[in-house]
Motif scaffolding. Structure first.
Motif, PDB file in Angstrom:
ATOM      1  N   LEU A  43       0.841  -1.216   0.130  1.00 12.77           N
ATOM      2  CA  LEU A  43       0.088  -0.134  -0.013  1.00 12.77           C
ATOM      3  C   LEU A  43       0.880   1.271   0.093  1.00 12.77           C
ATOM      4  N   VAL A  44       1.789   1.102   0.785  1.00 12.14           N
ATOM      5  CA  VAL A  44       2.737   2.302   1.041  1.00 12.14           C
ATOM      6  C   VAL A  44       3.584   2.565  -0.457  1.00 12.14           C
ATOM      7  N   VAL A  45       4.035   1.398  -0.920  1.00 13.19           N
ATOM      8  CA  VAL A  45       4.523   1.699  -2.272  1.00 13.19           C
ATOM      9  C   VAL A  45       3.805   2.038  -3.394  1.00 13.19           C
ATOM     10  N   PHE A  46       2.614   1.466  -3.321  1.00 14.02           N
ATOM     11  CA  PHE A  46       1.596   2.084  -4.704  1.00 14.02           C
ATOM     12  C   PHE A  46       1.125   3.294  -4.365  1.00 14.02           C
ATOM     13  N   THR A  47       1.100   3.923  -3.192  1.00 11.66           N
ATOM     14  CA  THR A  47       0.673   5.159  -2.747  1.00 11.66           C
ATOM     15  C   THR A  47       1.674   5.937  -3.440  1.00 11.66           C
ATOM     16  N   ILE A  48       2.861   5.871  -3.019  1.00 11.92           N
ATOM     17  CA  ILE A  48       3.944   6.961  -3.251  1.00 11.92           C
ATOM     18  C   ILE A  48       4.220   6.722  -5.008  1.00 11.92           C
ATOM     19  N   GLU A  49       4.136   5.331  -5.432  1.00 11.88           N
ATOM     20  CA  GLU A  49       4.078   5.584  -6.845  1.00 11.88           C
ATOM     21  C   GLU A  49       3.026   6.348  -7.431  1.00 11.88           C
ATOM     22  N   TYR A  50       1.905   6.220  -7.058  1.00 13.03           N
ATOM     23  CA  TYR A  50       0.635   6.910  -7.588  1.00 13.03           C
ATOM     24  C   TYR A  50       0.885   8.480  -7.444  1.00 13.03           C
ATOM     25  N   PHE A  51       1.497   8.884  -6.291  1.00 13.78           N
ATOM     26  CA  PHE A  51       1.606  10.501  -6.452  1.00 13.78           C
ATOM     27  C   PHE A  51       2.782  10.715  -7.122  1.00 13.78           C
ATOM     28  N   MET A  52       3.906  10.001  -7.317  1.00 12.93           N
ATOM     29  CA  MET A  52       5.108  10.297  -8.014  1.00 12.93           C
ATOM     30  C   MET A  52       4.614  10.197  -9.540  1.00 12.93           C
ATOM     31  N   ARG A  53       3.673   9.384 -10.042  1.00 13.91           N
ATOM     32  CA  ARG A  53       3.338   9.559 -11.469  1.00 13.91           C
ATOM     33  C   ARG A  53       2.447  10.604 -11.669  1.00 13.91           C
ATOM     34  N   ILE A  54       1.743  11.174 -10.837  1.00 16.29           N
ATOM     35  CA  ILE A  54       0.914  12.374 -10.949  1.00 16.29           C
ATOM     36  C   ILE A  54       1.879  13.661 -11.161  1.00 16.29           C
ATOM     37  N   TRP A  55       3.053  13.515 -10.067  1.00 16.32           N
ATOM     38  CA  TRP A  55       3.921  14.504 -10.185  1.00 16.32           C
ATOM     39  C   TRP A  55       4.508  14.717 -11.390  1.00 16.32           C
TER      40      TRP A  55
END
Lengths: 264, 264, 264, 264
Positions: free
Chosen positions: C64-76
């Motif tokens: 969950l932590v990894v996918f959340t970070i990934e999600y926001f990084m991809r938006i960024w």
């Protein structure tokens, strides 16, 4: 004079699209084959047979007479097919007699003769159904299908062979995994072949199924990897079919273009 | 003035992509057909029918009125389709009335009239489902599918015919082998047709299965050799479909190129 | 400086084939998705869950932590995709957030948050499996499949629609014929839909089968005529797939030839 | 002299279409493989094994000796394949030994040696069936099939992967809907995988079926949308197959045309 009659009969029987009479004869033969096959199928049900026994007997006798006459007529006129070797008509006729269609015509009447001679076996009754293959003579797209079958025969056989290898391997696998649990069904590889075939061809009767977790896991593996193989022959046939149709259309188009260009 | 109105209505009903109003009308008709079909299906379940009996009655009455008006309007405007033979509009309309789509429109309303006249048969209720075919009018790819169906009709019929021959031969084979053991299921060829069809189409219910070793061996033979035939019509359709799409694209490309070259 | 970092991160996440580090990151993400999906599937079995409860909890938290970070990084980094509209980065990011892949990324993490907030529903646990769709990002042939799906979507939907019409008609037919005999299964059209679907798709469980002669005759008719429809979507997909591959190869060949000719 | 003998043996074993003797040797090997596989399958049935135990023992011993000699002969002559690196024949032979066909040859004899050493496990007996893959060496269309398999491997794997995703999602869905009603079959996602696989591949045993209305509705949805996926690998294979055949024909035609034009 006999020769002109033979030529005329050849036109009627084999080039039916040229004359109205030939067309009528061929349609009549088609209808007779169809009715005869339906009556053979229906007569195998005892209650129907008892009710219309006389009709079935006469129908079969009539069809037998017609198909016998047809068979010998086709042999007689077969030498019109190729006029080169007029001096040895017997050889030409013998050569015709071993073509697939002539053999089907022969096999279509033989069982009835044996039946009338008193050999009343179930298998003889059923063998009369070979008559259904006589119908393939009358359809153009049937001829197309047969051509494609022949062209793709080797590949289709390869696909079926791969399917058979998969079946043996799968049967062997389930025999190892559930041989002890369901000895009646998976106790040997030949026994397991039934389940393997029914599964890999996606028929899936469900009369025999793996019941353990590992058996089901193996089943999932077999089904997912192998499920494509059963559909492969149909796919190859369909593809070969389309390319044959395209080839014919293009051949026709090229012929037309050559003809048009020559005309200029 | 009636004529301009007719022309306008023709545009609305048959050339709906040209006007917003026509678009709205056609979408509304589609939604009505869809809702009506769903309500017919739902109403056949007694408990649902009892609950919403009034709704179903009014829904059906409303749909009937709309489809009847639509049917007669389409007949009225049908003479706009071809303007050559203006003097004999009745012939043009009669010719329209025997097109497949007009017949579907007629068959879609007839059962409801018989129902309202008091002939309440199960079969009449179900026949109203013919309305679902009215939907084919509104889809471009449905039209494409229909075109390919027609083009490949002969071949598909041949493939189905070969499948039927295989079914008869298979039924006959299992009848010989297990006719004595399972007389209820394989006691005659007509009885064995059920198993043969269910097997060769790979449906495989498993309500009827061969139980002897030789029966199973025959089953394996039948399934492996015949399994490709059932998928053949789909394969032919798909291939015909692709080549039709390619043909259309190329036709469009050629037309475009001719137009571009003319422009230079 | 933040901008160069963002550019670098964009290269790592979205253009992974350009750098070794990006390749490692993406392989790691793939492995994590795969392990996480396997653990969600395994954990739904009570006995396995009880044994490794702690592992499953930590695994899910970590993912969950990894996918959340990934999600926001991809938006960024999403604004690196198109550099035209640099002044309104929020709009670009919002536009990215409604792309299918971004929505999958979001839906892949939402259920876990609800679960951690104490809403422990079966459906939330299962919804975490949406993560499996994240895998589609990493495969070229998956992208090819998706492209063909989109291209042929309309046709496939038409084929499925025809299949659904056939199912409704078949259900209606068996309802008329055997509705009285097997009221539990064929007593209404909605009930008969189960048998019709299972039959026309050739699944053929055999839990519901026609038992009367006329019911079986109808079944044979339905199966033979309709059996091709179920395989049609796959055939269309496969054909579309092949023509797309051919198109790409030819595009590549043409590009190559233009390049070669320019070189001379 | 040894070298000419090696060259001759290489011609016999690997270029069998050049000499009558090579042809005879290869046909004999094919027949032996076939007979051996049939005898392994038959021998797994206890009653057959007990009857012909001596025959099976000698058959297996004979096949083992022949296949062992064949294996070492092929290694010996493998350096004829590429004559560049004559100085290091061991490397060439080692490189041959890790080709798929050489590994199959090795794996085909290993289980028998372990069996003769007294390790009589069911799995060792079954592993001898790997010999069936030796048959692939002798068929041209088998080679064609293998080529297409390799070419389309990535796409087929993608299709199988999509199928697996659909299976997991379907299993998860039925687990949510009927997990409480049939805990033994749908009580967890791993348990539900069996039903999902059997359904989506259209095998449809019927040993596990949804029984509630909502479960059946979900089943209908799953079957209709997913049923095309199982047939996709076969469709892709068949399409790839046809395009490979077309490519080869055109290559041959081009080569012919170049040759004809050079001749002028």
């Amino acid at each position: 004079m006999s020769e002109t009659r033979r030529k005329w009969l050849y036109q009627v029987l084999e080039k039916s699209h040229n004359s109205t009479f030939g067309y009528v004869i061929n349609i009549s033969l088609m209808v007779l084959i169809f009715l005869n096959v339906v009556s053979i199928v229906a007569a195998s049900e005892q209650s129907i047979h008892d009710k219309y026994a006389v009709f079935f007997r006469w129908m079969d006798l009539f069809a037998l007479v017609v198909f016998t006459i047809e068979y010998f007529m086709r042999i007689w006129v077969s030498i019109e097919r190729e006029s080169k070797d007029e001096r040895r008509p017997i050889m030409t006729r013998l050569r015709y007699m071993i073509t697939p269609m002539a053999l089907v015509d022969l096999l279509a009447i033989l069982p009835s003769y044996l039946l009338f001679l008193g050999h009343d076996f179930l298998i003889l009754r059923a063998l009369r159904l070979i008559r259904v293959f006589k119908l393939t003579r009358y359809s153009r797209s049937m001829e197309l299908l047969t051509t494609v079958f022949k062209q793709e025969a080797e590949t289709i056989l390869s696909a079926i062979f791969v399917l058979m290898i998969l079946i043996v391997i799968s049967a062997s696998g389930i025999h190892i995994v559930e041989g002890k649990i369901q000895p009646e069904e998976f106790g040997s590889i030949p026994r397991a072949l039934w389940w393997a075939t029914v599964t890999l061809t996606t028929v899936g009767y469900g009369d025999v199924v793996p019941v353990t977790g590992i058996g089901r896991a193996l089943g999932i593996l077999i089904v997912i990897t192998g499920v494509g193989m059963a559909a492969l022959p149909a796919g190859i046939l369909a593809a070969g079919f389309t390319s044959e149709v395209t080839r014919r259309r293009e051949h026709f188009k090229t012929a037309l273009m050559v003809w048009v260009e020559d005309g200029t």
